[in-house]
Design a protein around this motif. Structure first.
Motif, PDB file in Angstrom:
ATOM      1  N   MET A   1       0.844  -1.177   0.000  1.00 53.35           N
ATOM      2  CA  MET A   1       0.000   0.000   0.000  1.00 53.35           C
ATOM      3  C   MET A   1       0.888   1.238   0.000  1.00 53.35           C
ATOM      4  N   ASN A   2       0.608   2.140  -0.929  1.00 50.45           N
ATOM      5  CA  ASN A   2       1.449   3.308  -1.106  1.00 50.45           C
ATOM      6  C   ASN A   2       0.663   4.605  -0.927  1.00 50.45           C
ATOM      7  N   ALA A   3       1.250   5.537  -0.189  1.00 50.36           N
ATOM      8  CA  ALA A   3       0.753   6.908  -0.197  1.00 50.36           C
ATOM      9  C   ALA A   3       1.401   7.618  -1.385  1.00 50.36           C
ATOM     10  N   HIS A   4       0.718   8.610  -1.896  1.00 46.02           N
ATOM     11  CA  HIS A   4       1.226   9.334  -3.064  1.00 46.02           C
ATOM     12  C   HIS A   4       1.591  10.758  -2.659  1.00 46.02           C
ATOM     13  N   ARG A   5       2.689  11.250  -3.265  1.00 47.70           N
ATOM     14  CA  ARG A   5       3.228  12.544  -2.846  1.00 47.70           C
ATOM     15  C   ARG A   5       3.407  13.461  -4.058  1.00 47.70           C
ATOM     16  N   CYS A   6       3.033  14.717  -3.873  1.00 46.14           N
ATOM     17  CA  CYS A   6       3.225  15.719  -4.917  1.00 46.14           C
ATOM     18  C   CYS A   6       4.555  16.446  -4.675  1.00 46.14           C
ATOM     19  N   PRO A   7       4.988  17.282  -5.614  1.00 50.42           N
ATOM     20  CA  PRO A   7       6.268  17.995  -5.436  1.00 50.42           C
ATOM     21  C   PRO A   7       6.272  18.929  -4.227  1.00 50.42           C
ATOM     22  N   ASN A   8       5.091  19.314  -3.729  1.00 49.66           N
ATOM     23  CA  ASN A   8       5.021  20.189  -2.561  1.00 49.66           C
ATOM     24  C   ASN A   8       4.910  19.408  -1.256  1.00 49.66           C
ATOM     25  N   ASP A   9       5.174  18.085  -1.350  1.00 51.10           N
ATOM     26  CA  ASP A   9       5.269  17.247  -0.153  1.00 51.10           C
ATOM     27  C   ASP A   9       3.927  16.945   0.503  1.00 51.10           C
ATOM     28  N   HIS A  10       2.823  17.145  -0.198  1.00 54.73           N
ATOM     29  CA  HIS A  10       1.531  16.716   0.333  1.00 54.73           C
ATOM     30  C   HIS A  10       1.381  15.223   0.090  1.00 54.73           C
ATOM     31  N   LEU A  11       0.886  14.513   1.092  1.00 56.87           N
ATOM     32  CA  LEU A  11       0.724  13.064   0.995  1.00 56.87           C
ATOM     33  C   LEU A  11      -0.746  12.700   1.070  1.00 56.87           C
ATOM     34  N   THR A  12      -1.188  11.767   0.226  1.00 57.47           N
ATOM     35  CA  THR A  12      -2.549  11.248   0.342  1.00 57.47           C
ATOM     36  C   THR A  12      -2.550   9.737   0.147  1.00 57.47           C
ATOM     37  N   TYR A  13      -3.536   9.112   0.736  1.00 57.30           N
ATOM     38  CA  TYR A  13      -3.816   7.705   0.480  1.00 57.30           C
ATOM     39  C   TYR A  13      -5.323   7.562   0.355  1.00 57.30           C
ATOM     40  N   PRO A  14      -5.889   7.016  -0.716  1.00 53.78           N
ATOM     41  CA  PRO A  14      -5.121   6.597  -1.892  1.00 53.78           C
ATOM     42  C   PRO A  14      -4.614   7.802  -2.683  1.00 53.78           C
ATOM     43  N   GLY A  15      -3.889   7.527  -3.737  1.00 52.74           N
ATOM     44  CA  GLY A  15      -3.338   8.597  -4.556  1.00 52.74           C
ATOM     45  C   GLY A  15      -4.364   9.171  -5.517  1.00 52.74           C
ATOM     46  N   HIS A  16      -4.058  10.327  -6.041  1.00 49.22           N
ATOM     47  CA  HIS A  16      -4.899  10.993  -7.036  1.00 49.22           C
ATOM     48  C   HIS A  16      -4.009  11.406  -8.200  1.00 49.22           C
ATOM     49  N   ALA A  17      -4.607  11.608  -9.382  1.00 51.73           N
ATOM     50  CA  ALA A  17      -3.822  12.064 -10.520  1.00 51.73           C
ATOM     51  C   ALA A  17      -3.192  13.412 -10.199  1.00 51.73           C
ATOM     52  N   ARG A  18      -3.996  14.274  -9.550  1.00 53.75           N
ATOM     53  CA  ARG A  18      -3.458  15.565  -9.125  1.00 53.75           C
ATOM     54  C   ARG A  18      -3.707  15.763  -7.635  1.00 53.75           C
ATOM     55  N   CYS A  19      -2.778  16.400  -6.977  1.00 50.87           N
ATOM     56  CA  CYS A  19      -2.850  16.604  -5.531  1.00 50.87           C
ATOM     57  C   CYS A  19      -4.122  17.379  -5.168  1.00 50.87           C
ATOM     58  N   PRO A  20      -4.928  16.870  -4.215  1.00 54.65           N
ATOM     59  CA  PRO A  20      -6.137  17.592  -3.793  1.00 54.65           C
ATOM     60  C   PRO A  20      -5.813  18.924  -3.129  1.00 54.65           C
ATOM     61  N   ASP A  21      -4.610  19.076  -2.597  1.00 55.13           N
ATOM     62  CA  ASP A  21      -4.242  20.315  -1.905  1.00 55.13           C
ATOM     63  C   ASP A  21      -3.784  21.405  -2.863  1.00 55.13           C
ATOM     64  N   CYS A  22      -2.954  21.046  -3.841  1.00 58.91           N
ATOM     65  CA  CYS A  22      -2.329  22.087  -4.652  1.00 58.91           C
ATOM     66  C   CYS A  22      -2.464  21.868  -6.155  1.00 58.91           C
ATOM     67  N   GLY A  23      -2.982  20.699  -6.582  1.00 57.12           N
ATOM     68  CA  GLY A  23      -3.218  20.485  -8.003  1.00 57.12           C
ATOM     69  C   GLY A  23      -2.015  20.003  -8.793  1.00 57.12           C
ATOM     70  N   GLU A  24      -0.870  19.853  -8.143  1.00 59.18           N
ATOM     71  CA  GLU A  24       0.305  19.329  -8.842  1.00 59.18           C
ATOM     72  C   GLU A  24       0.159  17.817  -9.045  1.00 59.18           C
ATOM     73  N   PRO A  25       0.798  17.270 -10.077  1.00 60.00           N
ATOM     74  CA  PRO A  25       0.758  15.809 -10.245  1.00 60.00           C
ATOM     75  C   PRO A  25       1.419  15.100  -9.060  1.00 60.00           C
ATOM     76  N   GLN A  26       0.800  14.008  -8.620  1.00 56.31           N
ATOM     77  CA  GLN A  26       1.398  13.217  -7.542  1.00 56.31           C
ATOM     78  C   GLN A  26       2.262  12.144  -8.185  1.00 56.31           C
ATOM     79  N   ASP A  27       3.526  12.430  -8.360  1.00 50.38           N
ATOM     80  CA  ASP A  27       4.354  11.475  -9.094  1.00 50.38           C
ATOM     81  C   ASP A  27       5.373  10.756  -8.215  1.00 50.38           C
TER      82      ASP A  27
END
Ligand SMILES: [Zn+2]
Length: 118
Positions: free
Chosen positions: A1-27
């Motif tokens: 099970m993986n959490a996903h992180r955007c370039p601004n260090d926001h973490l979510t589980y599950p992951g999203h195509a774009r960060c719910p906080d800032c809209g950057e790709p969670q790559d």
């Protein structure tokens, strides 16, 4: 099970195509499988969908990833738990019964993680 992180260090589980906080790709991803989490709240569902065990114990747990909280919803292995208990993810092959669904069993992933008291 993986959490996903955007370039601004926001973490979510599950992951999203774009960060719910800032809209950057969670790559980026962070594995949660070897970490422990704390039970935030939990419940038991007695009326479950077809193929889901009955009763079904569910918890919201919170991981601490380098000081950042990441919450996850999942099944518990037992109802012998309390809020604040420490749990660890355990892999199971079938979270649901593949033969009880309306979809082709081969088209789905049935495995996943339950949370077990650590
Ligand atoms: Zn973000």
């Amino acid at each position: 099970m993986n959490a996903h992180r955007c370039p601004n260090d926001h973490l979510t589980y599950p992951g999203h195509a774009r960060c719910p906080d800032c809209g950057e790709p969670q790559d980026d991803t962070v594995s949660l499988a070897d970490r422990t989490a704390e039970i935030v709240t939990w419940t038991t569902s007695t009326a479950t969908p077809p193929g889901v065990r009955q009763p079904n114990h569910l918890a919201i747990v919170e991981f601490d990833v380098d000081g950042q909280p990441v919450r996850a919803l999942g099944q518990l292995t037992t109802d012998d738990v309390d809020i604040g208990d420490t749990v660890t993810p355990v892999h199971v092959d079938e979270l649901r019964d593949p033969d009880a669904g309306i979809r082709e069993p081969e088209s789905q992933n049935w495995d996943g993680y339950r949370f077990e008291p650590a």
